[in-house]
Enzyme design. Structure first.
Site, PDB file in Angstrom:
ATOM      1  N   SER A 141     -46.086  30.311 -39.232  1.00 24.92           N
ATOM      2  CA  SER A 141     -47.525  30.308 -38.993  1.00 24.92           C
ATOM      3  C   SER A 141     -48.094  31.727 -38.936  1.00 24.92           C
ATOM      4  O   SER A 141     -48.038  32.461 -39.907  1.00 24.92           O
ATOM      5  CB  SER A 141     -47.825  29.511 -37.721  1.00 24.92           C
ATOM      6  OG  SER A 141     -49.199  29.259 -37.589  1.00 24.92           O
ATOM      7  N   LYS A 145     -45.231  27.548 -42.840  1.00 24.41           N
ATOM      8  CA  LYS A 145     -46.351  26.775 -42.302  1.00 24.41           C
ATOM      9  C   LYS A 145     -47.595  27.650 -42.323  1.00 24.41           C
ATOM     10  O   LYS A 145     -47.673  28.637 -41.598  1.00 24.41           O
ATOM     11  CB  LYS A 145     -46.072  26.290 -40.879  1.00 24.41           C
ATOM     12  CG  LYS A 145     -47.208  25.395 -40.363  1.00 24.41           C
ATOM     13  CD  LYS A 145     -47.040  24.994 -38.912  1.00 24.41           C
ATOM     14  CE  LYS A 145     -48.239  24.145 -38.486  1.00 24.41           C
ATOM     15  NZ  LYS A 145     -48.353  23.995 -37.036  1.00 24.41           N
TER      16      LYS A 145
END
Length: 319
Positions: free
Chosen positions: A232, A257
């Site tokens: 992320s 992600k």
């Protein structure tokens, strides 16, 4: 109906779950977990990220552990949201977790005290390089929380003043956190006009470039350490520094992600979390599902790192 979207991150929230999300309840235990299916299709709840020094880590929970029960109640068949509701509670109260260490490891019951204090995610030190010649500034960033940018700035300045000739930024096992904190941290290393990331989506408002506005805080050579649990916001930072030729990446391919999500409240107080876009690297690589491949699997010497950086070319559109 949501299953037809084929997106594991789009999910429905009950009114109570949405209330907790809206309040940004921080009274957790410092772990990030989700449903993971094995080759046989059996779904388990696995700890994907853990805050080092946080409540769960201090009690003995490890990255990769499987959560079996909470307060004696089996979590079999439950979603990660269901289990999060069982784990959460008022600060300075306790929760009991039964975890299995790894796929074939021991089972352990741990008692964890819930905490609400946001701890610094930054650890740093000055050390010699592999040849004992150069002073290297090592910075470990455990997550992107409200203190990350401030404390990282302090660490960078102190290491520079102490004589560090280059920096190592360790993002291994960093599951992400506040994406905006990651963007602001990337800007600390970039020159004004460099692209931090692109956002793409069906909505035209999501199709934009995020650009650094100011000169870099520090310009010394930089290595970024990553692994399969770098995710992320960590991936946004790693890609921004790599694609703008500010750092080499060392380690393993990252998790992959890079989603943008919106929360839509429904009339009955429940809500739906929907993926509306993605983050794309400055070199136009879709992070989500792909991850980022490092330049080296093992940490190179400073001379080789500098040589790699000198040969790097920033895409003209990022200048």
């Amino acid at each position: 109906m949501l299953a037809t979207l084929d997106d594991p991150y789009t999910r429905f929230l009950t009114p109570s779950e949405f209330t907790k999300l809206a309040r940004y309840d921080m009274s957790g235990i410092g772990i990030n977990f989700k449903e993971v299916s094995n080759e046989d299709g059996v779904t388990k709840l696995k700890v994907l990220g853990i805050i080092l020094g946080g409540p769960a880590h201090s009690a003995g929970v490890k990255q990769g552990d499987e959560i079996l029960s909470v307060n004696g109640k089996s979590v079999e068949g439950m979603t990660s949201s269901d289990v999060a509701s069982l784990i959460q509670g008022p600060k300075e109260t306790f929760v009991s977790l039964e975890v299995k260490h790894g796929d074939c490891g021991d089972t352990q019951n741990v008692i964890i005290e819930r905490q609400q204090v946001v701890r610094t995610p930054v650890f740093y030190r000055l050390e010699k390089d592999e040849n004992g010649n150069e002073d290297m500034g090592y910075i470990r960033l455990k997550e992107f929380n409200a203190l990350a940018r401030r404390d990282l700035t302090t660490a960078m300045r102190r290491l520079k003043d102490a004589g560090a000739s280059h920096l190592v930024l360790d993002l291994r096992d960093n599951p992400g956190g506040l994406v905006q904190a990651g963007i602001e941290i990337a800007k600390l290393f970039l020159e004004g006009g460099n692209t931090v990331t692109y956002t793409v989506g069906r909505d035209l408002d999501l199709q934009k470039s995020i650009i650094a506005e100011s000169p870099a805080l520090i310009t010394m050579p930089l290595m970024v350490l990553v692994n399969g649990r770098t995710a992320s916001a960590s991936e946004i930072v790693a890609a921004a520094l790599h694609d703008n030729c500010r750092a080499i990446l060392v380690g393993e391919r990252t998790f992959g992600k890079g989603l943008i999500q919106s929360v839509y409240e429904l009339d009955d107080g429940s809500a739906v979390v929907v993926t509306v876009g993605k983050y794309v690297t400055p070199s136009h690589v879709d992070i989500d599902g792909n991850g980022i491949e490092p330049d080296f699997h093992n940490r190179p010497g400073l001379v080789e790192a500098k040589q790699t950086l000198s040969q790097c070319r920033v895409p003209a559109e990022n200048l």
